[in-house]
Write an enzyme that holds these catalytic residues in place. Structure first.
Site, short mmCIF file in Angstrom:
data_model
loop_
_atom_site.label_atom_id
_atom_site.label_comp_id
_atom_site.label_asym_id
_atom_site.label_seq_id
_atom_site.Cartn_x
_atom_site.Cartn_y
_atom_site.Cartn_z
N HIS A 75 2.68 1.85 -4.30
CA HIS A 75 3.41 2.72 -3.36
C HIS A 75 4.72 2.06 -2.97
CE1 HIS A 75 1.16 0.04 -0.69
NE2 HIS A 75 1.94 0.37 0.31
N HIS A 77 6.12 0.90 -0.09
CA HIS A 77 6.36 -0.11 0.95
C HIS A 77 6.89 -1.40 0.33
CE1 HIS A 77 3.65 1.81 4.27
NE2 HIS A 77 4.91 2.19 4.35
N ASP A 79 6.48 -4.49 0.92
CA ASP A 79 5.57 -5.60 0.63
C ASP A 79 4.77 -5.33 -0.64
OD1 ASP A 79 4.17 -3.57 2.02
OD2 ASP A 79 2.63 -4.97 2.69
N HIS A 80 5.02 -4.18 -1.29
CA HIS A 80 4.39 -3.86 -2.58
C HIS A 80 5.41 -3.63 -3.70
CE1 HIS A 80 0.17 -3.37 -1.15
NE2 HIS A 80 0.81 -3.28 -0.01
N HIS A 164 -2.58 6.89 2.82
CA HIS A 164 -1.67 5.82 3.26
C HIS A 164 -0.25 6.29 3.50
CE1 HIS A 164 -0.45 1.76 4.09
NE2 HIS A 164 0.44 1.78 3.11
N ASP A 185 -2.72 -0.12 -0.99
CA ASP A 185 -3.10 0.23 0.38
C ASP A 185 -3.65 1.65 0.37
OD1 ASP A 185 -2.11 -2.21 1.09
OD2 ASP A 185 -0.27 -1.47 2.01
N GLU A 211 -7.70 -3.79 -0.92
CA GLU A 211 -7.02 -4.40 0.23
C GLU A 211 -8.05 -4.61 1.35
OE1 GLU A 211 -5.62 -2.70 3.47
OE2 GLU A 211 -5.38 -0.63 2.82
N HIS A 421 -4.85 -8.89 0.11
CA HIS A 421 -4.07 -8.24 1.17
C HIS A 421 -4.83 -8.28 2.51
CE1 HIS A 421 -1.60 -5.18 3.20
NE2 HIS A 421 -0.73 -5.28 2.20
#
Length: 609
Positions: A75, A77, A79-80, A164, A185, A211, A421
């Site tokens: 996805h 975000h 942090d991904h 999410h 996530d 996660e 995660h």
């Protein structure tokens, strides 16, 4: 049946990020000789090279193209996906990058926003540029939900809805009979604008990588949490205070905007609500384009009105944060690690009349994490700030809680589970719970730690329809049912390999210990004449033996035994290697015990030594 299956290779996993940590998600998966990288995130808690995954684990840090078969992004975000341009354009990767269509649309916009903050505002030089983002996105291949994509002849991937945020997906990675399901996530509970995560029935991964952000949390009632949020906001603005709610541009922002919009309408409040400039236009564009990814309520109302065009919430005006009086501000980014939200926080944090509400998880090292942990003096951009405003942490984060994680494991029934995660202590707690309740081995590697998963072999055997029909027609009692499959499965312990061979002795190695299946069937009729039966069977086995309890043929590989005291039921027991004799012997017995004439008087059965 004569085909020899190859040795089942181990599945190897190395977290390059998010191993016993939150942030910088990046997992290297090796399955069936294929190397796949899932996610390529940025760690928001660092401002040096530690924010990137450690790519030196792959081929010594050189170009990744020759090593990786594909890259998958779950996805948008950061942090991904935040390190994606760095990985592809600076480290070097020219292969395919897979993500869903909403992620493909939104990802470059967020990457460019982040680049502007780090380079144009903070003046960093060691960072990817706009051309890197564009060149990186040219390598992206869009995925539809449930579409099986053949990366090559052996490797396939498939996306499942993860909730999410818009476009978030779990990915099944399959080579042959074995698969890894990587969740990214996900949220097992629907919210005001997205549905719950779901995989297709029958998905049974060899390994589930989940996660574990909220591994020890079971969230309270969503309604109660929403009421608490509205009460805190209402109380603060009624006292003349300001409320700042740091959010990411897409996701929780829409969730909480819908909530506040309906409350303001209901309560006839006129206190201004602002959000960071550009957020509304961008959100409307994406939600309109990808309406099929939202929940049923949004889809239904979208025909009549756009749920994301608000009456009480408007774009942030220049200097509005300095205006007197109460107000509510949704501002990006969500962890106070820079941008508009941090700028406003620095202005508002000294006034105890004000409040900050943190609606989601904050990575360790960010200003948001320090605020949530209750620090009263925080250094921001080289200057100390006294934190006097009220601080509330309310988890509107769209991650699965402990109950949701357990629910997914129960649905998928994986052979192994791995947690990433999340924080080590929380993972350890959930690991014990899963192992106790489901008796599944659980792994939780740290960054850079390699884990090998032993994959159990799967064997496909073609069975003739007449064999299945015959099995169904037999005695349904499980202890008497016939197994119609005729083969030997030979396990070579030294090479950890399996072979399927025919049931002839010359096919089996001398050092193998055969395990024989015995099959049985009950035959009913008149009382048996044992002597006549033995004489009739001599044509098949001249060396048969008459025992005290029945007849033994082929050195015990076939036995005929009395199944009741009246001897009107016989049990025919045979080893699977004598399957081809079954029909003849069954017919001989049935012909004898079905005849009208009664047997001779009881005769003692001579026992042959």
């Amino acid at each position: 049946m004569s085909e020899t299956p190859e040795k089942v290779p181990d599945i190897k996993i190395v977290p390059l990020g998010a191993g016993q940590d939150v942030g910088r998600s990046c997992i290297l998966i090796t399955i069936g000789g294929k190397n796949i990288m899932v996610d390529c995130g940025m760690h928001m808690g660092y401002q040096d090279d530690r924010r990137f995954p450690d790519f030196s684990y792959i081929g010594g840090g050189g170009r990744l193209t020759d090593y990786l078969d594909c890259v998958i992004i779950s996805h948008f975000h950061l942090d991904h996906c935040g390190s994606l341009p760095h990985m592809s354009e600076i480290v070097g990767y020219d292969g395919p990058i897979y993500m869903t269509y909403p992620t493909k649309a939104i990802c470059p916009v967020l990457l460019e926003d982040y680049r502007k903050v780090q380079v144009d505002i903070k003046g960093e030089s060691n960072f990817f540029n706009s051309d890197d983002i564009k060149n990186c996105m040219k390598k992206v291949v869009g995925c539809a939900l449930h579409e099986i994509i053949q990366v090559d002849n052996e490797l396939s991937i498939r996306a499942f809805y993860a909730g999410h945020v818009l476009g978030a997906a779990m990915f099944e990675i399959r080579v042959g009979d074995h698969s890894v399901l990587y969740t990214g996530d996900y949220n097992m509970t629907p919210d005001r604008h997205l549905g719950a995560a779901r995989v297709l029935p029958g998905v049974r991964p060899t390994l589930l990588i989940s996660e574990s952000t909220y591994a020890t949390t079971i969230r309270d009632s969503k309604r109660a949490r929403e009421r608490d949020f509205l009460r805190k906001v209402h109380e603060t603005v009624m006292k003349g205070g300001k409320v700042i709610i740091p959010v990411f541009a897409l996701g929780r922002a829409q969730e909480l905007c819908i909530l506040l919009e309906s409350y303001w309408e209901r309560m006839a409040l006129d206190v201004p609500i602002y959000f960071s400039q550009g957020l509304a236009e961008r959100a409307n564009q994406y939600y309109r384009l990808f309406i099929s990814w939202t929940n049923e309520n949004i889809k239904k109302t979208f025909v009549e009105r756009n749920m994301f065009e608000f009456k009480h919430i408007r774009p942030m005006e220049k200097g509005c944060e300095d205006m007197p009086g109460p107000q509510v501000l949704f501002s990006t980014p969500g962890m106070l690690h820079g941008g508009q939200s941090l700028k406003v926080f620095k202005k508002w944090c000294h006034d105890p009349m004000n409040m900050i509400i943190m609606p989601g998880f904050c990575v360790a090292g960010t200003v948001g994490a320090k605020v949530v942990n209750g620090e009263k003096r925080i250094e921001i951009d080289g200057k100390m700030h006294d934190i006097k405003l009220g601080v509330e942490y309310m988890s509107f984060s769209a991650h699965a809680d402990a109950k949701g994680i357990m629910q997914l494991i129960r649905q998928c029934e994986p052979q192994h589970v791995m947690f990433v995660h999340g924080e080590a202590e929380k993972m350890e707690f959930l690991k014990g719970k899963v192992e106790k309740e489901y008796r599944i081995p659980v792994h939780m590697p740290a960054n850079g730690e390699s884990v090998s998963i032993k994959a159990l072999p799967k064997l496909d055997i073609n069975v003739p329809v007449e064999k299945i029909d015959r099995s169904l027609s037999l005695d349904p009692n499980p202890s008497k049912s016939e197994c119609p499959f005729l083969a030997d499965i030979v396990y070579d312990q030294e090479n950890e390999s399996l072979r399927i061979v025919s049931s002839t002795p010359e096919e089996i190695d001398d050092d193998c210990q055969p395990i024989t299946l015995s099959l049985s069937k009950i035959l009913s009729g008149n009382r048996v004449n044992w002597r006549e039966l033995a004489n009739n069977l001599l044509i098949y086995d001249p060396n048969l033996q008459m025992k005290e309890d029945g007849i033994e043929m082929f050195h015990g590989e076939i036995s005929i035994l009395a199944n009741n005291p009246e001897e009107t039921e016989l049990e025919l027991v045979w080893d699977e290697c004598r399957e081809h004799w079954f029909e003849l012997i069954q017919k001989t017995i049935q012909d004898l015990i079905s005849r009208e004439n009664s047997p001779e008087e009881d005769v003692a059965i001579p026992v042959q030594a």
